[in-house]
Write a protein that holds these residues in place. Structure first.
Motif, short mmCIF file in Angstrom:
data_model
loop_
_atom_site.label_atom_id
_atom_site.label_comp_id
_atom_site.label_asym_id
_atom_site.label_seq_id
_atom_site.Cartn_x
_atom_site.Cartn_y
_atom_site.Cartn_z
N TYR A 97 4.29 -3.96 -5.74
CA TYR A 97 4.22 -5.39 -5.39
C TYR A 97 5.37 -6.14 -5.66
O TYR A 97 5.87 -6.83 -4.82
CB TYR A 97 2.97 -5.75 -6.22
N ARG A 98 5.78 -5.76 -6.97
CA ARG A 98 7.06 -6.56 -7.39
C ARG A 98 8.39 -6.22 -6.46
O ARG A 98 9.15 -7.01 -6.22
CB ARG A 98 7.38 -6.53 -8.94
N GLU A 99 8.59 -4.94 -6.17
CA GLU A 99 9.46 -4.69 -5.49
C GLU A 99 9.77 -5.35 -3.94
O GLU A 99 10.48 -5.40 -3.58
CB GLU A 99 9.56 -2.93 -5.42
N LEU A 100 8.44 -4.92 -3.35
CA LEU A 100 8.09 -5.52 -1.97
C LEU A 100 8.33 -6.94 -2.06
O LEU A 100 8.94 -7.60 -1.10
CB LEU A 100 6.80 -4.93 -1.39
N GLU A 101 7.96 -7.74 -2.98
CA GLU A 101 7.99 -9.08 -2.95
C GLU A 101 9.57 -9.49 -3.17
O GLU A 101 9.83 -10.50 -2.45
CB GLU A 101 7.23 -9.71 -4.17
N ALA A 102 10.20 -8.84 -4.00
CA ALA A 102 11.74 -9.11 -4.10
C ALA A 102 12.40 -8.79 -2.84
O ALA A 102 13.46 -9.60 -2.32
CB ALA A 102 12.17 -8.26 -5.25
N ARG A 146 4.10 -10.48 3.07
CA ARG A 146 2.87 -11.39 2.80
C ARG A 146 2.20 -11.17 4.35
O ARG A 146 1.03 -11.25 4.44
CB ARG A 146 3.03 -12.72 2.53
N ALA A 147 2.95 -11.19 5.43
CA ALA A 147 2.59 -11.23 6.82
C ALA A 147 1.73 -10.30 7.13
O ALA A 147 0.94 -10.16 7.95
CB ALA A 147 3.62 -11.73 7.84
N ASN A 148 2.45 -8.92 6.94
CA ASN A 148 1.72 -7.62 7.23
C ASN A 148 0.49 -7.36 6.30
O ASN A 148 -0.25 -6.37 6.56
CB ASN A 148 2.72 -6.49 7.33
N GLY A 149 0.39 -7.92 5.27
CA GLY A 149 -0.85 -8.00 4.53
C GLY A 149 -0.73 -6.76 3.14
O GLY A 149 -1.52 -6.64 2.54
N ILE A 150 0.62 -6.50 3.25
CA ILE A 150 0.79 -5.50 1.99
C ILE A 150 0.90 -5.86 0.66
O ILE A 150 0.21 -5.39 -0.35
CB ILE A 150 2.15 -4.58 2.26
#
Length: 257
Positions: free
Chosen positions: A88-93, A100-104
């Motif tokens: 989560y933290r890696e992709l958010e960064a 967020r748009a693709n729901g991941i």
């Protein structure tokens, strides 16, 4: 292993709303499986846990693969070594707007509230206590490392599970029902599939509880004779469930741990 392909006979959608109240008493132990232990198996894991079923979950892929910026650039992680929170933290960064748009990010946020990280089916040792997982949702009842029913969410995952069980040689001599409920790997279909799997779990559990009343200790220990009444009813139960959920084609076999 006996194999039954259950064909849909109805044309309408399922009637269950996916909600289940805890009636107490006996509960079958479940395991949910998809490719990466992120979307379909985790939605079903959460639904079963919320309905007070003992449940664990796994993936059968060689690596955890999540969508990236393009189809040729997936985000790849290792099973058993990478937490949902770190993903989560890696992709958010990396790109918060995209993920967020693709729901991941929403998916990973849900997952990290269920358990630490994705586990690989092939690395699991049935019968080995899972005491380090006591904070996982649905962990109560599966501490001993065995389940009654494995539900996969894609036929190649069902194949992988069945083949792996055959290769293990049944060291526990304990029956386990392996059912595939085919679910497309997107967030919307995972929600529908989760409701269908909960409905199936409720139907199986009702029949199991009736069979268990005849010999509770034998049933709980996995004795094949004590479970014969339940085992024989499973194909019929799946057939009735399939009429309620015709868009979730099912495959079943009885295997052994």
């Amino acid at each position: 292993m006996a194999q039954v392909h259950v064909q849909p006979e109805a044309v309408n959608g399922g009637t269950s709303n996916g909600m289940s109240e805890d009636s107490g008493g006996f509960k079958l132990k479940f395991c949910t499986v998809c490719a990466s232990n992120n979307n379909r198996s985790m939605e079903s894991h959460l639904r079963l846990a919320a309905a007070n079923y003992p449940v664990i979950s796994f993936g059968t892929g060689s690596l955890v693969r999540l969508p990236g910026p393009s189809i040729t650039q997936p985000n790849v992680y290792q099973f058993n070594k990478t937490s949902y929170d770190s993903m989560y933290r890696e992709l958010e960064a990396k790109d918060p707007r995209l993920y967020r748009a693709n729901g991941i990010l929403n998916m990973l946020g849900r997952n990290r509230d269920v358990k630490w990280g994705p586990e690989r089916w092939q690395d699991w040792q049935p019968g080995v206590p899972r005491l380090e997982h006591n904070t996982d949702r649905g962990s109560e009842g599966v501490e001993g490392g065995v389940v009654d029913v494995v539900i996969t969410c894609e036929e190649r995952c069902w194949d992988a599970v069945v083949d792996d069980l055959l290769n293990r040689g049944s060291p526990l001599n304990r029956p386990v029902h392996v059912i595939n409920v085919d679910i497309k790997d997107n967030h919307e279909e995972a929600l529908i599939g989760g409701r269908g799997i909960l409905d199936l779990a409720d139907s199986l559990n009702k029949a199991a509880a009736e069979a268990r009343d005849m010999n509770p200790s034998g049933f709980d220990s996995g004795n094949a004779a004590s479970r014969a009444n339940f085992d024989e009813r499973v194909p019929e139960i799946i057939g009735e469930w399939q009429e309620r959920w015709p868009n979730l084609p099912a495959v079943w076999t009885l295997a052994w741990f």
